[in-house]
Write an enzyme that holds these catalytic residues in place. Sequence first.
Site, PDB file in Angstrom:
ATOM      1  N   ASN A   1      44.420  89.905  -9.523  1.00  0.00           N
ATOM      2  CA  ASN A   1      44.813  89.383 -10.853  1.00  0.00           C
ATOM      3  C   ASN A   1      45.627  88.093 -10.769  1.00  0.00           C
ATOM      4  O   ASN A   1      46.271  87.704 -11.737  1.00  0.00           O
ATOM      5  CB  ASN A   1      45.601  90.465 -11.617  1.00  0.00           C
ATOM      6  CG  ASN A   1      46.892  90.844 -10.897  1.00  0.00           C
ATOM      7  OD1 ASN A   1      47.162  90.376  -9.794  1.00  0.00           O
ATOM      8  ND2 ASN A   1      47.692  91.699 -11.523  1.00  0.00           N
TER       9      ASN A   1
ATOM     10  N   GLU B   1      54.524 108.498  13.114  1.00  0.00           N
ATOM     11  CA  GLU B   1      55.009 107.333  13.858  1.00  0.00           C
ATOM     12  C   GLU B   1      56.192 107.823  14.692  1.00  0.00           C
ATOM     13  O   GLU B   1      57.200 108.264  14.146  1.00  0.00           O
ATOM     14  CB  GLU B   1      55.470 106.219  12.915  1.00  0.00           C
ATOM     15  CG  GLU B   1      55.965 104.998  13.674  1.00  0.00           C
ATOM     16  CD  GLU B   1      56.797 104.070  12.821  1.00  0.00           C
ATOM     17  OE1 GLU B   1      57.442 104.545  11.887  1.00  0.00           O
ATOM     18  OE2 GLU B   1      56.790 102.864  13.084  1.00  0.00           O
TER      19      GLU B   1
ATOM     20  N   ASP C   1      56.074 107.973   8.353  1.00  0.00           N
ATOM     21  CA  ASP C   1      57.010 106.933   8.794  1.00  0.00           C
ATOM     22  C   ASP C   1      58.173 107.556   9.576  1.00  0.00           C
ATOM     23  O   ASP C   1      58.783 108.523   9.096  1.00  0.00           O
ATOM     24  CB  ASP C   1      57.551 106.236   7.536  1.00  0.00           C
ATOM     25  CG  ASP C   1      58.343 104.992   7.845  1.00  0.00           C
ATOM     26  OD1 ASP C   1      57.755 104.062   8.410  1.00  0.00           O
ATOM     27  OD2 ASP C   1      59.548 104.959   7.523  1.00  0.00           O
TER      28      ASP C   1
ATOM     29  N   ASP D   1      48.433  87.144  -9.385  1.00  0.00           N
ATOM     30  CA  ASP D   1      49.910  87.049  -9.435  1.00  0.00           C
ATOM     31  C   ASP D   1      50.487  86.823  -8.036  1.00  0.00           C
ATOM     32  O   ASP D   1      51.697  86.853  -7.848  1.00  0.00           O
ATOM     33  CB  ASP D   1      50.510  88.314 -10.078  1.00  0.00           C
ATOM     34  CG  ASP D   1      50.266  89.572  -9.219  1.00  0.00           C
ATOM     35  OD1 ASP D   1      50.720  90.662  -9.624  1.00  0.00           O
ATOM     36  OD2 ASP D   1      49.610  89.458  -8.148  1.00  0.00           O
TER      37      ASP D   1
ATOM     38  N   ASP E   1      51.050 106.426   3.043  1.00  0.00           N
ATOM     39  CA  ASP E   1      52.216 106.321   3.908  1.00  0.00           C
ATOM     40  C   ASP E   1      53.302 107.245   3.355  1.00  0.00           C
ATOM     41  O   ASP E   1      53.671 107.121   2.179  1.00  0.00           O
ATOM     42  CB  ASP E   1      52.707 104.865   3.914  1.00  0.00           C
ATOM     43  CG  ASP E   1      53.299 104.469   5.253  1.00  0.00           C
ATOM     44  OD1 ASP E   1      52.937 103.389   5.772  1.00  0.00           O
ATOM     45  OD2 ASP E   1      54.100 105.261   5.796  1.00  0.00           O
TER      46      ASP E   1
ATOM     47  N   ASP F   1      44.371  89.946  -3.733  1.00  0.00           N
ATOM     48  CA  ASP F   1      45.011  89.907  -5.045  1.00  0.00           C
ATOM     49  C   ASP F   1      43.945  89.725  -6.115  1.00  0.00           C
ATOM     50  O   ASP F   1      43.288  88.689  -6.200  1.00  0.00           O
ATOM     51  CB  ASP F   1      46.006  88.730  -5.077  1.00  0.00           C
ATOM     52  CG  ASP F   1      46.542  88.480  -6.483  1.00  0.00           C
ATOM     53  OD1 ASP F   1      46.941  87.339  -6.780  1.00  0.00           O
ATOM     54  OD2 ASP F   1      46.515  89.427  -7.306  1.00  0.00           O
TER      55      ASP F   1
ATOM     56  N   HIS G   1      51.566  96.643  11.041  1.00  0.00           N
ATOM     57  CA  HIS G   1      52.315  95.743  10.147  1.00  0.00           C
ATOM     58  C   HIS G   1      53.714  95.429  10.668  1.00  0.00           C
ATOM     59  O   HIS G   1      54.459  94.652  10.054  1.00  0.00           O
ATOM     60  CB  HIS G   1      52.412  96.389   8.758  1.00  0.00           C
ATOM     61  CG  HIS G   1      53.204  97.655   8.780  1.00  0.00           C
ATOM     62  ND1 HIS G   1      52.770  98.816   9.409  1.00  0.00           N
ATOM     63  CD2 HIS G   1      54.425  97.947   8.299  1.00  0.00           C
ATOM     64  CE1 HIS G   1      53.685  99.747   9.299  1.00  0.00           C
ATOM     65  NE2 HIS G   1      54.713  99.246   8.639  1.00  0.00           N
ATOM     66  N   ASP G   2      54.073  96.066  11.799  1.00  0.00           N
ATOM     67  CA  ASP G   2      55.419  95.841  12.352  1.00  0.00           C
ATOM     68  C   ASP G   2      55.398  94.994  13.611  1.00  0.00           C
ATOM     69  O   ASP G   2      56.462  94.668  14.151  1.00  0.00           O
ATOM     70  CB  ASP G   2      56.063  97.186  12.752  1.00  0.00           C
ATOM     71  CG  ASP G   2      56.492  98.010  11.569  1.00  0.00           C
ATOM     72  OD1 ASP G   2      56.514  99.250  11.707  1.00  0.00           O
ATOM     73  OD2 ASP G   2      56.783  97.436  10.504  1.00  0.00           O
TER      74      ASP G   2
ATOM     75  N   ASP H   1      46.793  93.977  -4.488  1.00  0.00           N
ATOM     76  CA  ASP H   1      46.924  95.127  -5.405  1.00  0.00           C
ATOM     77  C   ASP H   1      45.799  96.135  -5.189  1.00  0.00           C
ATOM     78  O   ASP H   1      44.862  95.896  -4.416  1.00  0.00           O
ATOM     79  CB  ASP H   1      46.951  94.633  -6.856  1.00  0.00           C
ATOM     80  CG  ASP H   1      45.880  93.576  -7.108  1.00  0.00           C
ATOM     81  OD1 ASP H   1      46.217  92.472  -7.592  1.00  0.00           O
ATOM     82  OD2 ASP H   1      44.705  93.841  -6.772  1.00  0.00           O
TER      83      ASP H   1
HETATM   84  O1  TEU Z   1      59.041 101.383  11.372  1.00  0.00           O
HETATM   85  C1  TEU Z   1      59.778 102.190  12.287  1.00  0.00           C
HETATM   86  C2  TEU Z   1      60.560 101.375  13.218  1.00  0.00           C
HETATM   87  O2  TEU Z   1      61.183 101.844  14.139  1.00  0.00           O
HETATM   88  C3  TEU Z   1      60.603  99.956  12.974  1.00  0.00           C
HETATM   89  O3  TEU Z   1      61.883  99.573  13.354  1.00  0.00           O
HETATM   90  C4  TEU Z   1      59.565  99.286  13.824  1.00  0.00           C
HETATM   91  O4  TEU Z   1      59.334  99.994  14.996  1.00  0.00           O
HETATM   92  C5  TEU Z   1      60.157  97.963  14.170  1.00  0.00           C
HETATM   93  O5  TEU Z   1      60.174  97.280  12.947  1.00  0.00           O
HETATM   94  C6  TEU Z   1      59.337  97.232  15.179  1.00  0.00           C
HETATM   95  O6  TEU Z   1      60.098  96.071  15.400  1.00  0.00           O
HETATM   96  C7  TEU Z   1      58.741 102.067  10.155  1.00  0.00           C
HETATM   97  C8  TEU Z   1      57.823 101.173   9.335  1.00  0.00           C
HETATM   98  O7  TEU Z   1      56.596 100.987  10.050  1.00  0.00           O
HETATM   99  C9  TEU Z   1      58.538  99.872   9.105  1.00  0.00           C
HETATM  100  O8  TEU Z   1      57.697  98.933   8.426  1.00  0.00           O
HETATM  101  C10 TEU Z   1      59.777 100.149   8.268  1.00  0.00           C
HETATM  102  O9  TEU Z   1      60.518  98.950   8.139  1.00  0.00           O
HETATM  103  C11 TEU Z   1      60.657 101.214   8.943  1.00  0.00           C
HETATM  104  O10 TEU Z   1      59.933 102.327   9.432  1.00  0.00           O
HETATM  105  C12 TEU Z   1      61.636 101.779   7.912  1.00  0.00           C
HETATM  106  O11 TEU Z   1      60.914 102.552   6.987  1.00  0.00           O
HETATM  107 CA    CA Z   2      47.987  91.146  -7.818  1.00  0.00          CA
END
Ligand code: TEU
Ligand code: CA
Length: 522
Positions: free
Chosen positions: A23, A232, A194, A25, A98, A21, A304-305, A29
């Site tokens: 700035n 994905e 995605d 907040d 993305d 971050d 990130h999932d 960013d």
């Molecule tokens: O995720 C696809 C998906 O199937 C998700 O359900 C993911 O596999 C699951 O969260 C794992 O537990 C993509 C993105 O990576 C995710 O961040 C989004 O929430 C989702 O699509 C909807 O766009």
């Molecule tokens: Ca920021």
Amino acid sequence: MINFDYLKLNIYQIYPKSFYDSNGDGIGDIKGIIDKLDYLKDLGINAIWICPIYKSPQDDNGYDIEDYYDIDPMYGTLDDFKSLVSELHRREMYLIMDFVGNHTSTKSKWFIESRKKEENKYSNFYYWFDSPLPINSIFGGSAFEYDTEKEKYYLHSFAITQADLNWDNEDVRSEMKKVIAYWVNLGVDGFRCDVIDLISKDLKENRIGNGPNLHKYIRELFSSFNVFTVGECGSRDIEEIKAKIAKERCELSTLFQFDHFDVTRITKFKRGNPKLYEYRNVLSKWCSTFQDNDLIYTLFTDNHDQSFMISRLGSSDYYFESATCIASMTYLLRGIPFIYQGIEYGAVNSKFNELSDFNDIESINYYNERIKKVSKEEAIEELNFGSRDNPRHPFSWDDSFNSGFSKGDPWLKISTSYKEINLKNDLSKDKSIYRFYQKILNLRRLDAFTIGEFKDLSVDDTIFIFERFYDNDKYLVICNFEDISALEINYDNYEIVLSNYNRDELPKKLSPYEVLVLKKVK
Ligand code: TEU
Ligand code: CA
């Protein structure tokens, strides 16, 4: 797209809200990313994938897009974005955005128009039904929501505010090509796509993905652009996957599939008792499949999932050794490495006690269902293991206030382990995970580790031994698992190029989670 060999990419995945971050907040960013480009270059990164930064109400942290053509002000401006592109290209680094094509936010102009009763261009941009189909949302509950204005139900494979676009409508496909063209014209080099499997559906069979037109729609979307694309995909079927990435089909450059996550858990939120050899077997199967240059594989332990791989497969007694073992057995394989922010300093899952400490819609929906059957402690424990919040806690740059991520209150709590586990602390150690990743990515400058072939030489379930070779260069990668290996090491015509036990001569026996990369001497 600057012409380069995809297999020479070392890609870093940034969750922009939590990276840095600039700035104060409390939200990461674009300027924060620019501030850290030299850090990424030093790590050995030459491309970044940024999770969505488009205008969004943030119900799913940006995967609910309100406007495909605008940067959300909390991340900065379009000018900031253009600066990012030029700062990346100046460093011969590439930008992968993305692309979320399966659905938009219900706050998007398209949906607002589509739900109007009177017929208009957007009326059929989404799937509208007089009654719901027996399909569940991936985030729990029915995948259909009644809209009081249209007086019909719409499909949402994910959150209620993420309405699925009807790609069978050629106006939708035409609009999506315009979106791709817009960002390519701004200098974007590639796209992470995605849930790309879902853009073609077969709702007569109650299937939200892998419909009859999937390959046609992917080809139609990207065939007129020279861009890198990584899809994905939910499929585990090798032939289905090959069909999406075979070069002559002009569909995807490569894709993510999640077979190697399945062996690390009982369910998304239930910890298993995974073994490294199970993880190895899956990696070896896919790597052996994706050998020729037409089929480029992806290498990733985290995203990130998913909660952190080190918190599934690693060892707290051998934290550095197991982290570097998992990294070596993954990122020295044949494929494109995707390094998720934080794993380079050994980020681990957090441990919270209250639902209010969690943000992720999938996790909160899951908790609200589970709490009907188990105690609060058990439900929270399952979130601590499987929640997508784990990889989304702000990057821990150091052990100062807010872990050096922001001078303001962070949008999501800082990881509960940040005092001990942060980049600055890792770099202060001889056994630095960051420096080991640097060495791995440095090895990937060699043809043997990019276009070179892979051959699995493992003989039992205690170890992963594989060869990487190209032309006259041959390397042996040895990743020992939990215990002292009985393996006698008598490779006298090899020299050590990488060791996580700082060996300068070959050990008679391997130690727990020991990694050795050996180069065959002439
Ligand atoms: O995720 C696809 C998906 O199937 C998700 O359900 C993911 O596999 C699951 O969260 C794992 O537990 C993509 C993105 O990576 C995710 O961040 C989004 O929430 C989702 O699509 C909807 O766009
Ligand atoms: Ca920021």
